[in-house]
Every structure is written in C-alpha cells, then in structure tokens.
Enzyme design. Structure first.
Site, mmCIF file in Angstrom:
data_model
loop_
_atom_site.group_PDB
_atom_site.id
_atom_site.type_symbol
_atom_site.label_atom_id
_atom_site.label_comp_id
_atom_site.label_asym_id
_atom_site.label_seq_id
_atom_site.Cartn_x
_atom_site.Cartn_y
_atom_site.Cartn_z
ATOM 1 C CG ASP A 48 -1.858 -1.214 1.197
ATOM 2 O OD1 ASP A 48 -2.296 -1.605 0.100
ATOM 3 O OD2 ASP A 48 -2.118 -1.766 2.285
ATOM 4 C CB CYS A 81 -1.413 -8.017 -0.888
ATOM 5 S SG CYS A 81 0.113 -8.366 -0.007
#
Length: 128
Positions: A48, A81
């Site tokens: 992120d 992810c």
C-alpha cells in the site's frame, strides 16, 4: 643494530606487504567481476505504498530514490497483495500459481507453493 632489521626497515617492509596485499585483494575482486562475478541483489517490497508517503521516509528517499529510478506509473498482473507477490516470486499468473486472492482456499500463504520461486532459484545459484 645487531642482526635484526632496523625499525624503519621493518616499517617499510610492513608498508610494502600492506600495499601488495591491498593490490592483490583489488586484483582478485576485479578478476571475479571480469569473469562474471555475481551481482548483489536487493529486492524491496512495500504494501500500500502511495507516492505521498515517501515524504515520511527521508532515509529511503535519500538512499534509494535519489540514486535510483522513479517510475511514473506501475503495472501489476493482479492488484491484490498475495496474488501480485505470488506472480512476482514465481513469474506465473494466478491461473498458474494458484493464488487468486488474499485469503481463503484460493489465496494467502496456504495457497502458495514456495518450492520453486525467485528465492529458491537464487539459493540454488549460490546466493544467501
């Protein structure tokens, strides 16, 4: 002065030994790189990471971004992810590596087969 070397002669010999030793180490290192010595590899991964957060990381900016490359845009095979990392570590898309999402039966660490990855390939090539 007796049979031993004088202090200045001993110092001179020590200096010559140091210079020759330094030369030999430098020559050995040059020979290794000239004959295909392996480069060091550093892989930095963040989660992120938005461009605006780099202002809070002065050491990273100073040591990496100033001397490195700045990408104006980035592309991933899968924007989640775990699937993205699985693709990066294996070179395979989700339909091949089996990691489709971050959790559950088709995602997360339990879905990832780590027997053949970038890490194992580098280890097999002698990296640690």
């Amino acid at each position: 002065m007796g049979r031993g070397l004088s202090r200045s002669a001993t110092t001179a010999l020590a200096l010559v030994a140091f210079v020759m030793g330094s030369w030999w180490l430098t020559a050995a290192a040059s020979a290794a790189s000239a004959t295909g010595g392996r480069p060091d590899i550093v892989l930095v991964i963040t989660d992120d990471q938005r461009a605006g957060t780099l202002q809070h990381m002065p050491a990273l900016r100073r040591q990496l971004t100033r001397l490195g490359i700045r990408f104006r845009s980035a592309f991933v095979s899968n924007p989640s992810c775990c699937p993205s990392r699985a693709s990066m570590f294996t070179g395979d898309y989700s339909h091949t590596n089996g990691v489709w999402k971050n959790t559950g039966p088709f995602g997360g660490a339990q879905a990832f087969d780590d027997s053949s990855t970038l890490a194992t390939w580098l280890h097999d090539a002698g990296y640690r």
